[in-house]
Design a protein around this motif. Structure first.
Motif, short mmCIF file in Angstrom:
data_model
loop_
_atom_site.label_atom_id
_atom_site.label_comp_id
_atom_site.label_asym_id
_atom_site.label_seq_id
_atom_site.Cartn_x
_atom_site.Cartn_y
_atom_site.Cartn_z
N MET A 196 0.83 -1.20 0.00
CA MET A 196 0.00 0.00 0.00
C MET A 196 0.87 1.26 0.00
SD MET A 196 -3.18 -0.73 -0.24
CE MET A 196 -3.94 0.79 0.31
N MET A 197 1.96 1.19 0.73
CA MET A 197 2.88 2.33 0.79
C MET A 197 3.51 2.57 -0.58
SD MET A 197 6.21 2.88 3.26
CE MET A 197 7.28 1.83 2.26
N VAL A 198 3.92 1.49 -1.25
CA VAL A 198 4.50 1.61 -2.59
C VAL A 198 3.46 2.14 -3.57
CG1 VAL A 198 5.51 0.33 -4.52
CG2 VAL A 198 6.19 -0.22 -2.17
N THR A 199 2.23 1.67 -3.45
CA THR A 199 1.15 2.13 -4.32
C THR A 199 0.89 3.62 -4.13
OG1 THR A 199 0.09 -0.05 -4.25
CG2 THR A 199 -1.27 1.81 -4.94
N LEU A 200 0.90 4.06 -2.87
CA LEU A 200 0.68 5.47 -2.57
C LEU A 200 1.82 6.33 -3.11
CD1 LEU A 200 -1.17 7.50 -1.22
CD2 LEU A 200 0.02 7.08 0.94
N ALA A 201 3.06 5.83 -2.96
CA ALA A 201 4.22 6.55 -3.47
C ALA A 201 4.14 6.69 -4.99
CB ALA A 201 5.50 5.83 -3.07
N ARG A 202 3.73 5.61 -5.65
CA ARG A 202 3.58 5.64 -7.11
C ARG A 202 2.48 6.63 -7.52
NH1 ARG A 202 2.25 0.67 -7.85
NH2 ARG A 202 4.39 -0.14 -7.85
N LYS A 203 1.42 6.65 -6.73
CA LYS A 203 0.32 7.59 -7.03
C LYS A 203 0.78 9.03 -6.91
CE LYS A 203 -4.04 9.18 -5.00
NZ LYS A 203 -3.44 10.43 -4.51
N GLU A 204 1.55 9.33 -5.85
CA GLU A 204 2.05 10.70 -5.67
C GLU A 204 2.99 11.09 -6.79
OE1 GLU A 204 1.12 12.94 -3.55
OE2 GLU A 204 -0.25 11.59 -2.51
N LEU A 205 3.85 10.16 -7.20
CA LEU A 205 4.79 10.45 -8.28
C LEU A 205 4.05 10.69 -9.60
CD1 LEU A 205 7.76 10.70 -9.01
CD2 LEU A 205 7.81 8.24 -9.45
N LYS A 206 3.04 9.87 -9.86
CA LYS A 206 2.26 10.04 -11.09
C LYS A 206 1.50 11.37 -11.07
CE LYS A 206 1.49 5.19 -12.37
NZ LYS A 206 0.47 4.12 -12.55
N SER A 207 0.99 11.75 -9.90
CA SER A 207 0.23 13.00 -9.81
C SER A 207 1.12 14.21 -10.08
CB SER A 207 -0.43 13.12 -8.44
OG SER A 207 0.55 13.27 -7.42
N LEU A 208 2.39 14.12 -9.68
CA LEU A 208 3.33 15.22 -9.94
C LEU A 208 3.57 15.39 -11.43
CD1 LEU A 208 5.90 14.70 -7.04
CD2 LEU A 208 4.51 16.73 -7.43
N PHE A 209 3.70 14.26 -12.13
CA PHE A 209 3.95 14.34 -13.57
C PHE A 209 2.66 14.52 -14.37
CE2 PHE A 209 7.94 12.20 -12.34
CZ PHE A 209 8.83 13.05 -12.99
N ALA A 210 1.53 14.34 -13.71
CA ALA A 210 0.25 14.55 -14.38
C ALA A 210 -0.16 16.02 -14.36
CB ALA A 210 -0.84 13.70 -13.73
N SER A 211 0.50 16.81 -13.53
CA SER A 211 0.15 18.23 -13.42
C SER A 211 1.19 19.10 -14.13
CB SER A 211 0.08 18.64 -11.94
OG SER A 211 1.35 18.55 -11.34
N PRO A 212 0.76 20.20 -14.73
CA PRO A 212 1.71 21.12 -15.38
C PRO A 212 2.75 21.66 -14.40
CG PRO A 212 -0.55 21.63 -16.00
CD PRO A 212 -0.63 20.63 -14.89
N MET A 213 2.35 21.84 -13.14
CA MET A 213 3.26 22.39 -12.16
C MET A 213 4.47 21.48 -11.93
SD MET A 213 2.50 23.46 -8.19
CE MET A 213 3.83 24.05 -7.14
N GLY A 214 4.22 20.17 -11.91
CA GLY A 214 5.31 19.22 -11.71
C GLY A 214 6.34 19.31 -12.82
N TRP A 215 5.88 19.36 -14.06
CA TRP A 215 6.78 19.48 -15.20
C TRP A 215 7.46 20.84 -15.23
CZ3 TRP A 215 8.43 15.54 -17.94
CH2 TRP A 215 7.64 14.38 -18.02
N LEU A 216 6.71 21.89 -14.88
CA LEU A 216 7.26 23.24 -14.91
C LEU A 216 8.39 23.40 -13.90
CD1 LEU A 216 7.10 26.13 -16.03
CD2 LEU A 216 5.41 26.63 -14.25
#
Length: 250
Positions: free
Chosen positions: A3-23
């Motif tokens: 569950m911890m790994v899944t949550l970490a993967r979710k947070e990482l994906k959310s960062l790259f899913a947002s323009p702010m993360g890429w910016l």
């Protein structure tokens, strides 16, 4: 653990899913790349002038001081901007209660979110190491020094992320969390500057930059390593305690 790994993967994906993360990543890479180019040109300019003190430093250390130095400053602004939504956004969007009701402990929630932001910021550090390693065909790379310096920057990033995560757990306002994190990081990184008259002052040894500088000099000191780990664990435990209090008392 899963569950911890899944949550970490979710947070990482959310960062790259947002323009702010890429910016943020693009701006950071641009600044680091600029200092990389400037340090490269400056080194050869000084070398050609016969400045013996710089000749003794070596290209690896000269380049790392410029590139990693600007990255250490960037982290003070990057971490609050990235960590501010980790918990506060969950509260703001009213999804925190749903997350707490899932079969996952408060420890796994905090560690999962911390792992996500650390993985994201580690990409920046890895890219800087690769930049300097690309100089290998033209100069001898001091690999132990480079890896020690990179480890120090990674530990600084880890400690800063734990602090940012803690402040994010205190409020449902991401902007307030970012402001508090930035203020705390500025103070904690420069504590040694406030006690220059007495190097043995207690707060002098609590400065994040004071411990990072040892790694920047190529010295792998267990005291500095333990400091960063304890600093990280301390704020992780505070964040866990905060979520446990929310779960108990609402």
């Amino acid at each position: 653990m899963m569950m911890m790994v899944t949550l970490a993967r979710k947070e990482l994906k959310s960062l790259f899913a947002s323009p702010m993360g890429w910016l943020l990543l693009a701006i950071s890479q641009a600044l680091v790349g600029t200092y990389y180019s400037l340090s490269f040109n400056q080194y050869f300019e000084i070398m050609s002038s016969g400045h013996w003190q710089v000749q003794r430093i070596g290209m690896t250390q000269f380049m790392a001081e410029g590139v990693f130095g600007i990255a250490a400053l960037l982290l003070m602004f990057l971490v609050p901007l990235i960590s501010m939504k980790l918990i506060s956004e969950e509260r703001k969007s009213h999804t925190m209660a749903l997350l707490m009701s899932a079969p996952i402990s408060m420890t796994e929630i905090i560690l999962g979110k911390l792992a996500g932001i650390v993985a994201y910021l580690s990409l920046l550090i890895i890219s800087m190491v690769v930049m300097i390693l690309l100089l290998a065909p033209w100069t001898e790379i001091d690999l132990p020094y480079l890896l020690t310096h990179a480890l120090g920057l990674w530990l600084l990033m880890l400690a800063s992320s734990a602090l940012g995560l803690f402040f994010s757990s205190l409020t449902s306002n991401p902007i307030l969390a970012a402001f508090c994190s930035l203020t705390a990081l500025m103070v904690w990184q420069m504590l040694d500057k406030f006690f220059t008259e007495n190097s043995q002052a207690l707060f002098h040894h609590f400065s994040l930059m004071q411990h990072y500088r040892q790694f920047a000099q190529g010295m792998l000191n267990s005291y500095d390593l333990v400091f960063f780990m304890l600093f990280t664990v301390f704020f992780v435990l505070l964040a866990i305690r905060r979520l446990q209090a929310d779960k108990l008392y609402g």
